[in-house]
Each structure stands twice: as C-alpha cells, then as structure tokens.
Design a protein around this motif. Structure first.
Motif, PDB file in Angstrom:
ATOM      1  N   GLU A 193       0.826  -1.205   0.000  1.00  0.00           N
ATOM      2  CA  GLU A 193       0.000   0.000   0.000  1.00  0.00           C
ATOM      3  C   GLU A 193       0.868   1.266   0.000  1.00  0.00           C
ATOM      4  O   GLU A 193       0.542   2.254  -0.667  1.00  0.00           O
TER       5      GLU A 193
ATOM      6  N   HIS B 108      -1.081  10.558   8.962  1.00  0.00           N
ATOM      7  CA  HIS B 108      -2.470  10.801   8.571  1.00  0.00           C
ATOM      8  C   HIS B 108      -2.788  10.098   7.257  1.00  0.00           C
ATOM      9  O   HIS B 108      -3.866   9.517   7.095  1.00  0.00           O
ATOM     10  N   ARG B 109      -1.855  10.123   6.307  1.00  0.00           N
ATOM     11  CA  ARG B 109      -2.078   9.430   5.030  1.00  0.00           C
ATOM     12  C   ARG B 109      -2.130   7.918   5.234  1.00  0.00           C
ATOM     13  O   ARG B 109      -2.959   7.234   4.652  1.00  0.00           O
TER      14      ARG B 109
ATOM     15  N   GLN C 264      -3.084   6.328   7.796  1.00  0.00           N
ATOM     16  CA  GLN C 264      -4.307   5.946   8.500  1.00  0.00           C
ATOM     17  C   GLN C 264      -5.517   5.862   7.579  1.00  0.00           C
ATOM     18  O   GLN C 264      -6.586   5.420   8.014  1.00  0.00           O
ATOM     19  N   GLN C 265      -5.361   6.281   6.306  1.00  0.00           N
ATOM     20  CA  GLN C 265      -6.431   6.102   5.324  1.00  0.00           C
ATOM     21  C   GLN C 265      -6.410   4.692   4.742  1.00  0.00           C
ATOM     22  O   GLN C 265      -7.308   4.305   3.995  1.00  0.00           O
TER      23      GLN C 265
ATOM     24  N   GLU D 253      -6.622   0.620   4.315  1.00  0.00           N
ATOM     25  CA  GLU D 253      -7.459  -0.470   4.799  1.00  0.00           C
ATOM     26  C   GLU D 253      -6.575  -1.542   5.430  1.00  0.00           C
ATOM     27  O   GLU D 253      -5.461  -1.771   4.968  1.00  0.00           O
TER      28      GLU D 253
ATOM     29  N   THR E 150      -9.449  -0.181   8.192  1.00  0.00           N
ATOM     30  CA  THR E 150      -9.551   1.049   8.965  1.00  0.00           C
ATOM     31  C   THR E 150      -9.174   0.808  10.425  1.00  0.00           C
ATOM     32  O   THR E 150      -9.600  -0.171  11.032  1.00  0.00           O
TER      33      THR E 150
ATOM     34  N   LEU F 273     -11.114   6.227  14.175  1.00  0.00           N
ATOM     35  CA  LEU F 273     -10.987   6.089  12.727  1.00  0.00           C
ATOM     36  C   LEU F 273     -12.122   5.239  12.160  1.00  0.00           C
ATOM     37  O   LEU F 273     -12.674   5.544  11.089  1.00  0.00           O
TER      38      LEU F 273
ATOM     39  N   GLU G 145     -15.265   6.329   9.546  1.00  0.00           N
ATOM     40  CA  GLU G 145     -15.619   5.591   8.325  1.00  0.00           C
ATOM     41  C   GLU G 145     -17.091   5.179   8.335  1.00  0.00           C
ATOM     42  O   GLU G 145     -17.768   5.219   7.299  1.00  0.00           O
TER      43      GLU G 145
END
Length: 443
Positions: A98, A148-149, A151-152, A154, A156, A169, A173
């Motif tokens: 990722e 922060h990026r 934590q986007q 998957e 979540t 978080l 969602e």
C-alpha cells in the motif's frame, strides 16, 4: 429407399428433485446470521403468521470475546498466551504494498517505512512519534502528515496510536462520530467498568445515548491488524458463535444478539398453508441453530489449543472427522460451516478455515497444514530483515522445529498462501527497536 419409421419405446431414468421445503432447509443450514436475518425479514413481510422481534440488545458489560485483554476488566478467567511480538509478515507485506502504491516523495517514503517498521500485530503503532522523528530526522509535523495518510489505509484503524484512535478512525468511516461518540471514546476506561450512570455523567449525555454508542463500538475491531492471521475473518459483523474463557475452561454459545427472535402466531390475514409454512420455517431455523452449536462444540473440543495459541495450535481435523463423531453426513458439516464465524479472545475466525489436513505420519509427528503455515509465518516474522531466509532455509528450519520433513516447494506454496513475499522482497533495513507500551525497548 425405405422411409424412416417411428418407434415408441419406454425408458426408465432416476432424477433427484428437491422440493421447496428441502431447498429452504439446505439454504437456511448454510446461511450465516446476517443472511438468515435477511431471509426471515423477507418471509415475515410475505407471511402474516411470522413475527420477528429484534435481537436482544447487549448490556454495557456484554463485550464480544475479541475485546478480551484490550479493555481493562473484560478478559476472562483463562490467561491467553502472549501474542507474537513481531508483526505478521502478511500484515507487513500488505502495508508495504500500500505504501508503494501511495507514491510518497522520497523523504515521506522514509517516514512511512519507519512507521511501518514499528507496527504491532494489532495494527497499532508500537513506538512514540518522537522516536520516529528522531530516527528519520524529520519534523513532528512531517511525521504526523505521513501518519495521517497511512491511517487512510485499509483495514480502517491500522496505524492508530492507541485504542481510542483506532476506534475513532472506524467511527469516522462508519459515519457515527458525533459529539456523543467522541465523548464516550474519551472515557474508554469508564466504558470498560460498565458503570453506566457514571459514564453518562462524565460524557454529559443520557444513559440511552451511551448504550447506543456502546453497541456501535462493540461491533468494531480493536485489532485491525489481526485479520491478517491465516484463519481470521476479515469483515466486521456479529459472529454466529462466541467462545469465552471461564474459570472452568472454554465455553461456546450461539450469539443471540446476532439473530432476531422468530415467533409463529395465527393471523386472520394469513392462510392455513401460510401457517404451515411458518411452522416449517420455525423448525428449520431451530434445526440450523442446534446443528451449528453441536458442530461448534465439537470444533472447540478439538481445537482448544488453537483458541489459546492461534493458528500454530490448530490440530489436524477434517469435515469427515466431525461428521463421523456427530453422526452427520459430511455435506451437512460443509453447509453448516460455510460462512459461519466464531468470535474468540484471539479475534473472529471462519469455521471453515479451522479444518486442516494432517502432515507427517510414518514415524513423524502429526501436525496440521494450517499449524505449519502458522509456524512459517512466525519464522519469517522473527527473521533478520536485513538477511531474510530463503525457502530452502525455511524448509530446513520447519523440519527441525516440527520433526516433519517439508519440501522447499511446499514452503513456497504456503508462503504464497500467507501473502508472504519472496526473500528478496522481504529484505529491508531495520529502522527502530520495537517499543513496549511504557516506552521501553523490547529485545
């Protein structure tokens, strides 16, 4: 030239035709709690003799087993073996893939890898941000921006710094992070005690609002990284069965909060045929629940070490073994476990994936193929990332560890099934020592 002649003959053939009732029985048997709920809602909408009552709402202290040892005071009477200290190689492979897809700038990529290196098996960060700042020589703001990026990503909740952030978080969602939810998440210590009045007072919201938020939190995943275990159920939902630790051992039960209560009542708006059908559905649901619990109990009796230790504790077990023990046909076992899940202190597992053939024999110890894959994952997790083990070296280590001879090509097959890259792709420079919860390095 003779004209074609027509002949009449009799032939006998055999065909198996499933009547509507048998088809419904088979469908109900292989349906999980969510699917069965939808089916019953459809039937109740068409049949006035069927009445559904909502499932009983869990009380404030009725946590699912997956929350054991996460919140204070929610663990059972049996101690669980410590989780592996090293991050799952499947989790790390997912995260690094990722990160590569996110196309970070060089400096940010260095920060992202440093954060990935300190992930715990739960998916939480295992080090303070200030340590990553010191290691990467970046600023606090730069590290927080990269975090922060990440934590986007998957699933979540991954890359959370603590339980509250992990749940926050997931609440974002799900679209349930309102003022009341934020207040409850800020008082997780009180939520764990089950003191409803005190919690409501601290949050400045009604007790009914606290219960509503608790039920949403209860369905979340406190350890999103754990789903990368080979037999873990990935999606978040109410499980079909729950296994809890008690003072007398493990207990298993149907998750009553996952299914509505079905009642058959005679209605003037319905027909006699409809009443017969309603009673038949009621019997089929009862049979499904009884069979599922019987199968679950037999699985638990055979797989207690797996519940305690995780995949490495899985004993060899086939559907034929259970069918013989319970007096069922093997196809019945297959239908019952299809899509059904079991929630335990080690997370939610698919029943189907708890079956595994035996390796060894002929003078060698017996071990399940799933346990061998679990041991392979542990070896990779504990290897020196600067000098990862080849498939041949892993095969030799597993043979020494288990006493069961395993071929290199089998190791390659298991490694691929676990989502573990080849040695050349696993090679990386260690960034930070893993830090304990109190900030001490773990060696």
């Amino acid at each position: 030239m003779r004209s074609p002649q027509q002949r009449i003959g009799l032939t006998q053939t055999q065909r198996l035709a499933l009547n509507t009732s048998l088809q419904a029985s088979i469908a109900i048997l292989r349906t999980d709690a969510a699917g069965l709920t939808r089916y019953l809602e459809e039937q109740a909408a068409e049949n006035p003799h069927l009445r559904l009552e909502p499932p009983p709402q869990p009380a404030l202290q009725d946590w699912l087993p997956r929350w054991a040892n996460v919140l204070g005071g929610t663990s059972g009477g049996l101690g669980l073996a410590a989780e592996t200290a090293d991050t799952s190689p499947s989790l790390m492979a997912h995260v690094m893939g990722e990160i590569e897809a996110m196309k970070f700038a060089p400096n940010d990529l260095k920060i992202a890898i440093a954060l990935a290196e300190v992930l715990e098996p739960s998916g939480w960060l295992g080090a303070e941000l200030r340590q990553v700042v010191a290691e990467t020589r970046a600023t606090q703001a730069e590290v927080e921006a990269v975090l922060h990026r990440l934590q986007q990503m998957e699933p979540t909740g991954i890359f959370a710094r603590n339980l509250a952030e992990c749940l926050r978080l997931q609440a974002i969602e799900a679209g349930v992070l309102d003022r009341e939810m934020a207040a409850v998440l800020a008082h997780l210590d009180l939520l764990a005690t089950g003191d409803l009045g005190r919690l409501a007072k601290a949050c400045h919201i009604p007790e009914a609002a606290v219960l509503q938020r608790f039920r949403a939190i209860r369905s979340m995943n406190p350890k999103p990284g754990a789903q990368f275990a080979s037999i873990s159920a990935a999606q978040m939902r109410e499980p079909d069965l729950v296994v809890k630790a008690t003072a007398n051992g493990w207990s298993i039960a149907l998750n009553r909060s996952a299914l509505p209560t079905l009642r058959v009542t005679k209605s003037d708006a319905g027909s006699a045929a409809g009443l017969t059908q309603a009673k038949a559905i009621e019997r089929m649901v009862e049979a499904r629940n009884t069979t599922l619990l019987l199968v679950g109990r037999e699985i638990l009796a055979r797989q207690q070490e797996a519940i305690r230790l995780g995949p490495v504790g899985l004993a060899p077990m086939t559907m034929a073994d259970l069918a013989e023990a319970l007096g069922f046909h093997e196809s019945t076992i297959s239908r019952v476990v299809a899509g059904a899940s079991l929630d335990s202190p080690r997370g939610t597992w698919w029943l189907r994936q708890m079956f595994s053939p035996a390796l060894g024999g002929n003078g060698q110890p017996l071990i399940s193929a799933a346990a061998m894959r679990g041991r392979l994952a542990r070896l990779v997790a504990a290897e020196n990332p600067a000098r990862p083990l080849s498939d041949e070296a892993l095969a030799m280590a597993l043979t020494i560890d288990t006493g069961v001879t395993i071929a290199r090509r089998t190791v390659a097959k298991y490694r691929e099934a676990e989502g573990i890259p080849v040695a050349s792709r696993r090679k990386r420079k260690p960034v930070l020592p893993r830090m304990g919860r109190k900030g001490r390095a773990e060696g």
